[in-house]
Design a protein around this motif. Structure first.
Motif, PDB file in Angstrom:
ATOM      1  N   GLY A  71       0.838  -1.222   0.000  1.00 11.72           N
ATOM      2  CA  GLY A  71       0.000   0.000   0.000  1.00 11.72           C
ATOM      3  C   GLY A  71       0.857   1.250   0.000  1.00 11.72           C
ATOM      4  O   GLY A  71       0.613   2.191   0.751  1.00 11.72           O
ATOM      5  N   SER A  72       1.862   1.313  -0.875  1.00 15.41           N
ATOM      6  CA  SER A  72       2.854   2.406  -0.839  1.00 15.41           C
ATOM      7  C   SER A  72       2.324   3.725  -1.379  1.00 15.41           C
ATOM      8  O   SER A  72       2.893   4.781  -1.109  1.00 15.41           O
ATOM      9  CB  SER A  72       4.089   2.037  -1.656  1.00 15.41           C
ATOM     10  N   GLU A  73       1.294   3.692  -2.193  1.00 17.12           N
ATOM     11  CA  GLU A  73       0.708   4.871  -2.830  1.00 17.12           C
ATOM     12  C   GLU A  73       1.806   5.701  -3.507  1.00 17.12           C
ATOM     13  O   GLU A  73       2.380   5.275  -4.474  1.00 17.12           O
ATOM     14  CB  GLU A  73      -0.122   5.679  -1.840  1.00 17.12           C
ATOM     15  N   TYR A  74       2.173   6.891  -2.969  1.00 16.02           N
ATOM     16  CA  TYR A  74       3.165   7.741  -3.637  1.00 16.02           C
ATOM     17  C   TYR A  74       4.614   7.422  -3.223  1.00 16.02           C
ATOM     18  O   TYR A  74       5.539   8.141  -3.591  1.00 16.02           O
ATOM     19  CB  TYR A  74       2.878   9.221  -3.348  1.00 16.02           C
ATOM     20  N   CYS A  75       4.795   6.403  -2.415  1.00 16.89           N
ATOM     21  CA  CYS A  75       6.134   5.882  -2.070  1.00 16.89           C
ATOM     22  C   CYS A  75       7.010   6.859  -1.293  1.00 16.89           C
ATOM     23  O   CYS A  75       8.234   6.744  -1.313  1.00 16.89           O
ATOM     24  CB  CYS A  75       6.896   5.442  -3.318  1.00 16.89           C
ATOM     25  N   GLU A  76       6.397   7.835  -0.615  1.00 16.24           N
ATOM     26  CA  GLU A  76       7.235   8.811   0.091  1.00 16.24           C
ATOM     27  C   GLU A  76       7.983   8.155   1.254  1.00 16.24           C
ATOM     28  O   GLU A  76       9.112   8.546   1.577  1.00 16.24           O
ATOM     29  CB  GLU A  76       6.384   9.999   0.591  1.00 16.24           C
ATOM     30  N   ARG A  77       7.364   7.134   1.864  1.00 15.56           N
ATOM     31  CA  ARG A  77       8.038   6.526   3.025  1.00 15.56           C
ATOM     32  C   ARG A  77       9.253   5.708   2.573  1.00 15.56           C
ATOM     33  O   ARG A  77      10.355   5.929   3.096  1.00 15.56           O
ATOM     34  CB  ARG A  77       7.042   5.689   3.823  1.00 15.56           C
ATOM     35  N   PRO A 133      12.721 -10.666   4.237  1.00 15.41           N
ATOM     36  CA  PRO A 133      13.164 -10.422   5.617  1.00 15.41           C
ATOM     37  C   PRO A 133      12.385  -9.356   6.384  1.00 15.41           C
ATOM     38  O   PRO A 133      12.316  -9.407   7.603  1.00 15.41           O
ATOM     39  CB  PRO A 133      14.616  -9.974   5.449  1.00 15.41           C
ATOM     40  N   PHE A 134      11.797  -8.360   5.660  1.00 16.59           N
ATOM     41  CA  PHE A 134      11.158  -7.264   6.390  1.00 16.59           C
ATOM     42  C   PHE A 134      10.004  -6.687   5.559  1.00 16.59           C
ATOM     43  O   PHE A 134      10.201  -6.279   4.411  1.00 16.59           O
ATOM     44  CB  PHE A 134      12.186  -6.156   6.689  1.00 16.59           C
ATOM     45  N   ILE A 135       8.825  -6.657   6.150  1.00 15.34           N
ATOM     46  CA  ILE A 135       7.647  -6.113   5.453  1.00 15.34           C
ATOM     47  C   ILE A 135       7.036  -5.035   6.329  1.00 15.34           C
ATOM     48  O   ILE A 135       6.999  -5.183   7.552  1.00 15.34           O
ATOM     49  CB  ILE A 135       6.605  -7.225   5.182  1.00 15.34           C
ATOM     50  N   PHE A 136       6.585  -3.943   5.709  1.00 11.58           N
ATOM     51  CA  PHE A 136       5.883  -2.940   6.513  1.00 11.58           C
ATOM     52  C   PHE A 136       4.741  -2.316   5.735  1.00 11.58           C
ATOM     53  O   PHE A 136       4.665  -2.408   4.500  1.00 11.58           O
ATOM     54  CB  PHE A 136       6.857  -1.858   7.012  1.00 11.58           C
ATOM     55  N   CYS A 137       3.809  -1.708   6.469  1.00 12.39           N
ATOM     56  CA  CYS A 137       2.770  -0.898   5.823  1.00 12.39           C
ATOM     57  C   CYS A 137       2.236   0.144   6.795  1.00 12.39           C
ATOM     58  O   CYS A 137       2.326  -0.025   8.018  1.00 12.39           O
ATOM     59  CB  CYS A 137       1.648  -1.751   5.249  1.00 12.39           C
ATOM     60  N   TYR A 138       1.733   1.227   6.229  1.00  7.33           N
ATOM     61  CA  TYR A 138       1.127   2.326   6.991  1.00  7.33           C
ATOM     62  C   TYR A 138      -0.230   2.639   6.379  1.00  7.33           C
ATOM     63  O   TYR A 138      -0.344   2.704   5.132  1.00  7.33           O
ATOM     64  CB  TYR A 138       1.969   3.599   6.869  1.00  7.33           C
ATOM     65  N   TYR A 163      10.557  -9.786  10.118  1.00  9.19           N
ATOM     66  CA  TYR A 163       9.679  -8.861  10.855  1.00  9.19           C
ATOM     67  C   TYR A 163       8.596  -8.269   9.963  1.00  9.19           C
ATOM     68  O   TYR A 163       8.830  -8.006   8.776  1.00  9.19           O
ATOM     69  CB  TYR A 163      10.500  -7.690  11.404  1.00  9.19           C
ATOM     70  N   PHE A 164       7.457  -8.003  10.577  1.00  4.00           N
ATOM     71  CA  PHE A 164       6.393  -7.219   9.945  1.00  4.00           C
ATOM     72  C   PHE A 164       6.075  -6.067  10.890  1.00  4.00           C
ATOM     73  O   PHE A 164       5.793  -6.271  12.068  1.00  4.00           O
ATOM     74  CB  PHE A 164       5.154  -8.089   9.716  1.00  4.00           C
ATOM     75  N   PHE A 165       6.139  -4.835  10.349  1.00  2.00           N
ATOM     76  CA  PHE A 165       5.851  -3.645  11.151  1.00  2.00           C
ATOM     77  C   PHE A 165       4.703  -2.891  10.499  1.00  2.00           C
ATOM     78  O   PHE A 165       4.705  -2.699   9.276  1.00  2.00           O
ATOM     79  CB  PHE A 165       7.104  -2.765  11.202  1.00  2.00           C
ATOM     80  N   PHE A 166       3.697  -2.497  11.274  1.00  2.00           N
ATOM     81  CA  PHE A 166       2.686  -1.592  10.718  1.00  2.00           C
ATOM     82  C   PHE A 166       2.339  -0.523  11.725  1.00  2.00           C
ATOM     83  O   PHE A 166       2.525  -0.688  12.935  1.00  2.00           O
ATOM     84  CB  PHE A 166       1.428  -2.360  10.250  1.00  2.00           C
ATOM     85  N   ARG A 276      -0.179   0.257  16.446  1.00  2.00           N
ATOM     86  CA  ARG A 276       1.024  -0.096  15.696  1.00  2.00           C
ATOM     87  C   ARG A 276       1.503  -1.442  16.221  1.00  2.00           C
ATOM     88  O   ARG A 276       1.216  -1.794  17.370  1.00  2.00           O
ATOM     89  CB  ARG A 276       2.120   0.950  15.872  1.00  2.00           C
ATOM     90  N   ALA A 277       2.191  -2.199  15.400  1.00  2.00           N
ATOM     91  CA  ALA A 277       2.689  -3.482  15.892  1.00  2.00           C
ATOM     92  C   ALA A 277       3.995  -3.846  15.209  1.00  2.00           C
ATOM     93  O   ALA A 277       4.227  -3.493  14.050  1.00  2.00           O
ATOM     94  CB  ALA A 277       1.647  -4.572  15.651  1.00  2.00           C
ATOM     95  N   LEU A 278       4.825  -4.518  15.976  1.00  2.00           N
ATOM     96  CA  LEU A 278       6.053  -5.098  15.436  1.00  2.00           C
ATOM     97  C   LEU A 278       5.935  -6.594  15.676  1.00  2.00           C
ATOM     98  O   LEU A 278       5.844  -7.037  16.834  1.00  2.00           O
ATOM     99  CB  LEU A 278       7.272  -4.521  16.163  1.00  2.00           C
ATOM    100  N   CYS A 279       5.878  -7.375  14.606  1.00  2.00           N
ATOM    101  CA  CYS A 279       5.637  -8.815  14.734  1.00  2.00           C
ATOM    102  C   CYS A 279       6.841  -9.575  14.175  1.00  2.00           C
ATOM    103  O   CYS A 279       7.476  -9.123  13.223  1.00  2.00           O
ATOM    104  CB  CYS A 279       4.420  -9.223  13.903  1.00  2.00           C
ATOM    105  N   GLN A 280       7.102 -10.723  14.753  1.00  2.00           N
ATOM    106  CA  GLN A 280       8.226 -11.527  14.253  1.00  2.00           C
ATOM    107  C   GLN A 280       7.795 -12.965  14.026  1.00  2.00           C
ATOM    108  O   GLN A 280       7.084 -13.555  14.853  1.00  2.00           O
ATOM    109  CB  GLN A 280       9.409 -11.485  15.242  1.00  2.00           C
TER     110      GLN A 280
END
Ligand SMILES: C[S@@+](CC[C@H](N)C(=O)[O-])C[C@H]1O[C@@H](n2cnc3c(N)ncnc32)[C@H](O)[C@@H]1O
Ligand SMILES: [Zn+2]
Length: 351
Positions: A71-77, A133-138, A163-166, A276-280
């Motif tokens: 869900g990166s949309e404009y990819c600013e992150r 190795p690492f996935i995230f979304c906002y 890890y998964f961080f959201f 927010r969550a940090l999952c492993q």
């Protein structure tokens, strides 16, 4: 489990096409949505928050090279992460127009490079099991009727120990009579209701999105708890909105583990809040396996049929215009350098 319908997905693509056009030109197709100036300000704020989050993760010793964002949309992150932390990865979205607009936003936000991008469906990620190795979304999980199937899919593709961080996802406010949905930029009478403090108790956000057929959900702590159940480890922070004491909880063997402290719980119930969550994922990563797994896509059609097998990677055609599946022979087009790797039904969105 509930899923987005194909119409919800088409709505995401159509809406993002309209809004990205508005935000890159001076047209006003969606009058109560952000203009270029307002969206650039919002993107700058998101960049600051993301850098803070990732500095925290770095301090905790979490490695996030070869990130994958949903869900990166404009990819600013991811742009900010690549610049600040000198890392590489892949930004994804179901909307090609948003990902294409990232190049214009990069120039306007003064980022020299645009991340590698891919159009894919969060329900059916084009990667082998146990590979990233690492996935995230906002601000993305609330676009689905239930976050559980998406989090299950993320778990499937995460490498052992990965890890998964959201962050920036909503928790349901119980004290709310949803009389109508308000747009992103409030109308004059909504500003008055905000000023006297009653707006958040009698309306919900997301008018323009919902009018277009997009889902804008809010989930209870119970729904979040169920969705995160697949992870062996999870550290979850609940924050009341607009302010109040936050509370961090770690997943335990207790079935009802997602219980913030009472003050947080009461405020979130009243006002709503964020999660927010940090999952492993359990297991250890083997060092020799870390070779940029993001260069290697798999066919979402065959991936669904052969759930537990390592299916062959897609090959690029000689003219670099498609990715090809050697098993089912599906062709996945590459448009302006962005591969469109969707399941068959979703492929029709792009003709
Ligand atoms: C509100 S935007 C998130 C914006 C951005 N991540 C941020 O907070 O900076 C949600 C994004 O999810 C994408 N999305 C919705 N459904 C999707 C799906 N099924 N697969 C992949 N992306 C999807 C939308 O196109 C949209 O760009
Ligand atoms: Zn295939």
């Amino acid at each position: 489990m509930k899923y987005q319908t194909i119409n919800n997905k088409i709505a995401e693509v159509m809406f993002r096409q309209k809004i990205s056009k508005q935000q890159l030109s001076s047209t006003t197709a969606l009058p109560n949505e952000r203009t270029y100036k307002e969206s650039a300000k919002e993107l700058r704020n998101r960049v600051k928050r993301t850098i803070n989050d990732f500095q925290d993760l770095e301090k905790r010793g979490i490695k996030f090279n070869y990130y994958f964002e949903i869900g990166s949309e404009y990819c600013e992150r991811p742009m900010a992460l690549e610049k600040k932390f000198k890392i590489k990865g892949l930004a994804s979205d179901i909307s090609l127009s948003s990902l294409l607009a990232a190049s214009d936003f990069a120039k306007k936000l003064k980022f020299e490079t645009v991340p590698k991008r891919i159009v894919c469906d969060a329900y059916c990620l084009p990667f082998r099991n146990n590979s990233l190795p690492f996935i995230f979304c906002y601000q993305t999980l609330h676009h689905f009727p239930d976050p559980k199937p998406i989090i299950n899919e993320i778990y499937r593709v995460l490498a052992p120990g990965g890890y998964f961080f959201f962050d920036e996802e909503p928790v349901k406010q119980i004290l709310n009579i949803p009389l109508w949905r308000r747009p992103t930029c409030l109308r004059p009478w909504e500003k008055i209701l905000k000023y006297i403090g009653i707006l958040p108790f009698i309306s919900r956000i997301g008018k323009t999105e919902v009018d277009h057929g997009i889902l804008e959900e809010v989930f209870t702590l119970k729904t979040w708890q169920k969705a995160l159940q697949v992870f062996e480890k999870a550290e979850v922070t609940i924050k009341p909105f607009p302010f109040g004491p936050q509370s961090t909880v770690s997943k335990s063997d207790n079935v009802n583990w997602l219980k913030p402290k009472l003050s947080t719980y009461l405020l979130v119930t009243c006002w709503g809040g964020g999660i927010r969550a940090l999952c492993q994922k359990k297991g250890y990563r083997i060092k020799s396996n870390i070779v940029n797994p993001l260069e290697k896509y798999t066919c979402p059609v065959c991936q669904t049929n052969k759930k537990n097998e390592n299916i062959p990677y897609l090959n690029k055609s000689i003219d670099n215009k498609n990715y090809l599946c050697s098993l089912c022979k599906t062709r996945f087009p590459i448009i302006s350098g962005i591969p469109i790797i969707l399941p068959i039904k979703e492929m029709k969105i792009y003709g």
